[in-house]
Design an enzyme around this catalytic site. Structure first.
Site, PDB file in Angstrom:
ATOM      1  N   VAL A  39      14.700 -46.901  26.903  1.00  0.00           N
ATOM      2  CA  VAL A  39      15.640 -45.794  27.034  1.00  0.00           C
ATOM      3  C   VAL A  39      15.679 -45.281  28.474  1.00  0.00           C
ATOM      4  CG1 VAL A  39      16.185 -43.473  26.223  1.00  0.00           C
ATOM      5  CG2 VAL A  39      15.184 -45.137  24.651  1.00  0.00           C
ATOM      6  N   SER A  44      23.353 -48.843  31.776  1.00  0.00           N
ATOM      7  CA  SER A  44      24.782 -48.530  31.894  1.00  0.00           C
ATOM      8  C   SER A  44      25.165 -48.268  33.350  1.00  0.00           C
ATOM      9  CB  SER A  44      25.130 -47.317  31.028  1.00  0.00           C
ATOM     10  OG  SER A  44      24.864 -47.577  29.667  1.00  0.00           O
ATOM     11  N   HIS A 120      17.324 -47.437  22.775  1.00  0.00           N
ATOM     12  CA  HIS A 120      16.581 -46.749  21.721  1.00  0.00           C
ATOM     13  C   HIS A 120      16.137 -47.745  20.650  1.00  0.00           C
ATOM     14  CE1 HIS A 120      17.241 -42.334  22.543  1.00  0.00           C
ATOM     15  NE2 HIS A 120      18.004 -42.911  23.441  1.00  0.00           N
ATOM     16  N   ASP A 174      14.636 -46.134  44.370  1.00  0.00           N
ATOM     17  CA  ASP A 174      14.854 -44.997  45.263  1.00  0.00           C
ATOM     18  C   ASP A 174      14.016 -43.784  44.863  1.00  0.00           C
ATOM     19  OD1 ASP A 174      16.755 -45.245  43.018  1.00  0.00           O
ATOM     20  OD2 ASP A 174      17.490 -43.278  43.674  1.00  0.00           O
ATOM     21  N   SER A 478      16.985 -46.320 -24.536  1.00  0.00           N
ATOM     22  CA  SER A 478      18.418 -46.313 -24.864  1.00  0.00           C
ATOM     23  C   SER A 478      18.716 -47.000 -26.187  1.00  0.00           C
ATOM     24  CB  SER A 478      19.215 -46.987 -23.747  1.00  0.00           C
ATOM     25  OG  SER A 478      18.813 -48.348 -23.598  1.00  0.00           O
ATOM     26  N   LYS A 480      18.067 -50.610 -26.518  1.00  0.00           N
ATOM     27  CA  LYS A 480      18.360 -52.015 -26.232  1.00  0.00           C
ATOM     28  C   LYS A 480      17.674 -52.944 -27.221  1.00  0.00           C
ATOM     29  CE  LYS A 480      16.546 -51.884 -22.173  1.00  0.00           C
ATOM     30  NZ  LYS A 480      16.072 -50.492 -22.309  1.00  0.00           N
ATOM     31  N   SER A 548      16.473 -53.937 -16.469  1.00  0.00           N
ATOM     32  CA  SER A 548      17.160 -54.642 -15.363  1.00  0.00           C
ATOM     33  C   SER A 548      18.021 -53.666 -14.568  1.00  0.00           C
ATOM     34  CB  SER A 548      17.989 -55.816 -15.890  1.00  0.00           C
ATOM     35  OG  SER A 548      18.807 -55.457 -16.966  1.00  0.00           O
TER      36      SER A 548
END
Length: 641
Positions: A39, A44, A120, A174, A478, A480, A548
């Site tokens: 970073v 750029s 980043h 610099d 349920s 099943k 499932s």
């Protein structure tokens, strides 16, 4: 000579100059490179400086840049070059790069496409995207900070992806008064790390993207540096694309070109090698061979085509070839396999789920693939291999991958095109990983499908029924198992050959080694699906009663069977009602926190979107539901209540 003649000759000379310039520009070599690093290392700003110094900024852009520079606080006549590249509002507001920004520029010697990659860690996936097509990487280091974790991560990824030309740009010299001792220490530190990951050579240089030191001209501030400038190196580096042209011919087929009954060709981008009319080619994975009769392009037929060209090939024989196949040299074909070891870079917020089916896209091939638990992950700081059960965001690991059918490939070290792939989530269609195939597994060559004389159709005829899988899904409690048991009793009374696979019963034997984590649930369903498929091969009607919870795994089982043989039956019971029943006392334990990963409480349930039949247990008794399901399977369809 008349004035009109002078004008005519002048115009002719100008036209010739323009044509010569355009011809020169058209035949310049192209270099694709990326800038990466940690970073705020100045990536750029460096690209903005390159665009500025190569005179690729229009006057209105320059005026806007100067205005924007003043807005963000740059004083005097200095320009904030990063604003040329950071185009997103969020990037300008935060002063960071988020997405990959591509920019084109040109000099007298070469054309360039540069990708500015975010530093980043959160956006490492974007960096991988930019690096996937690059020939060279400029890795920036802030001279004040030295080699950081993200420097190591990006260097490792560049090497892993196959970028062999590395520039180590020690930036912001610099700000340290162009201290040679500090520069030498950073280069020595990076050299030690680079050697540990296999980077044997790189070009180091001290620069200042903001001040322009050693960017396009040697800097007076670094008299101790005698190497090339950054632009000078970019203009002259040999990326050696001749290696691709020298290898055996490879072209993934992207499109079958059939404009009329008199023309049939196979279009694609040549990934490797050369091809001429008369060359023998092989179509993979089928292995059929033929001969090239024409090489067709928009500008006319070619006598030869090379790597990097998009062409349409016409063959002498009417052989089966379609998108996803690969045309190759007949005497030097690539490999075909369905099991591999691969290096993976995980790019999704959600971690890898071993055993879950993902789409694998390699060249023009798209297949379903599952990933085994990783062998290890790589610590980019120490290069240590660590044990892992999954891969999290930005993790780099090794894993085995199995595809649902054989694909054409080459190791990534030999071919980016036929060795690099992405994984795509089947539900969200999001790209979740980038990968590199290392080699095929030996068992992929040693295990073959055995042809049997007694077919599944023969088994079904003997039983006088069509095979099918009745897949009951729903929350715990349920109903099943109750409904599935009633359905089997009715089918048995009708003389049908059936078998019921119940979730609890299967976990006493076949799946007793599995727990209830997401990965274990997926493996549980995968095993049951394979068993159910084998039972339908025997001509049986198979009933399964499993929670499932994930759509992707139910779809995986559906894909194992011929069309029309899988019936998804959604036993739809509200969570409140299932919890009220709580026959086994599981919801009570889950609410108390003593039962982890329980569906509906701390683990999700993904309800079917388009089941073949839905049972509303609040409006329909188990007996009524069973009668309706039997009517469906025996061909007497009754409307869903």
């Amino acid at each position: 000579m008349s004035g009109s003649d002078v004008i005519y000759q002048t115009e002719a000379l100008i036209a010739e100059d323009i044509e010569a310039y355009l011809d020169l520009h058209q035949h310049k070599s192209m270099l694709r490179f990326i800038t990466c690093g940690s970073v705020d290392d100045g990536k750029s700003t460096l690209i903005g400086r390159l665009l500025y110094d190569s005179k690729m900024i229009f006057e209105d852009q320059l005026a806007a840049l100067e205005t924007d520079s003043r807005k963000v606080g740059t004083q005097g006549q200095e320009i904030d070059f990063a604003l040329l590249v950071d185009g997103l509002a969020a990037e300008r507001e935060q002063g960071i790069t988020i997405d990959v920004a591509y920019r084109f520029f040109s000099t007298e010697k070469r054309k360039f496409i540069v990708a500015d990659c975010p530093g980043h860690e959160q956006y490492t996936r974007n960096m991988v995207t930019g690096a996937s097509t690059a020939d060279l990487a400029v890795i920036l280091i802030d001279a004040r900070k030295g080699v950081l974790t993200q420097t190591r991560r990006h260097s490792y990824l560049c090497h892993l992806i196959g970028i062999r030309h590395i520039v180590l740009a020690v930036n912001k010299m610099d700000l340290i008064a162009y201290d040679q001792a500090r520069y030498d220490a950073i280069v020595a530190d990076y050299s030690a790390f680079a050697a540990s990951i296999g980077i044997t050579r790189f070009t180091a240089m001290p620069i200042s993207g903001f001040k322009g030191d050693n960017i396009t001209a040697p800097s007076e501030n670094t008299p101790w540096y005698t190497g090339p400038t950054l632009m000078g190196h970019l203009e002259t580096v040999d990326v050696n694309t001749a290696a691709e042209a020298a290898g055996p011919f490879r072209m993934p087929v992207q499109w079958v070109n059939r404009p009329n009954l008199d023309f049939r060709g196979f279009s694609g981008l040549i990934a490797n090698g050369t091809v001429k009319p008369g060359d023998a080619v092989r179509v993979l994975p089928s292995g059929k061979t033929s001969t090239v009769t024409r090489i067709v392009t928009l500008d006319g037929d070619l006598e030869e085509a090379v790597a990097g060209q998009s062409v349409t090939l016409c063959l002498a024989d009417e052989i089966d070839c379609s998108r996803g196949d690969v045309l190759s040299a007949a005497d030097a074909p690539p490999q075909v396999a369905d099991q591999f070891e691969a290096s993976l870079v995980w790019m999704a917020d959600e971690p890898l789920v071993p055993g879950r089916a993902y789409w694998l896209k390699l060249a023009s091939q798209t297949v379903s693939a599952t990933v085994s638990p990783p062998k290890c992950t790589i610590n980019v700081n120490t290069m240590e291999r660590l044990a892992a059960k999954t891969l999290d965001l930005n993790a780099i690991g090794l894993a085995e991958i199995t595809t649902d059918r054989a694909i054409v490939f080459e190791p990534y070290a030999e071919s980016r095109t036929l060795g690099g792939f992405i994984l795509i989530d089947k539900i969200s269609n999001a790209t979740v990983a980038a990968g590199m195939l290392n080699f095929s597994l030996r068992r992929a060559q040693n295990v073959h499908w055995q042809a049997l004389d007694v077919t599944r159709e023969a088994h079904a005829r003997l039983k006088g029924q069509g095979p099918a899988v009745l897949w009951f899904t729903g929350l715990s409690g349920s109903g099943k198992s109750t409904i599935a048991n009633m359905v089997e009793k009715r089918l048995h009374a009708l003389g049908k050959h059936t078998f019921l696979l119940d979730g609890d019963n299967v976990r006493h034997g076949l799946n007793k080694d599995l727990g209830f984590t997401e990965a274990d649930r997926i493996e549980n369903i995968r095993r049951v699906g394979e068993v159910a498929r084998l039972m339908t091969d025997a001509g049986l009607i198979v009933l399964t009663a499993f929670i499932s919870p994930f759509r992707a795994e139910r779809q995986m089982v559906r894909a194992l069977l011929p069309a029309g043989e899988f019936y998804e039956i959604f036993v739809d019971t509200p969570l409140e009602e299932a919890e009220r029943r709580d026959v086994k006392g599981l919801y009570k334990k889950a609410r108390a926190g003593t039962l982890k990963n329980f569906t509906g409480i701390d683990s999700p349930y993904e309800a079917p979107e388009n089941p073949e039949i839905r049972v509303d247990t609040m409006r329909e008794t188990p007996e009524e539901a069973a009668e309706r399901i039997v009517a469906l399977i025996t061909g007497e369809w009754m409307p869903v209540i």
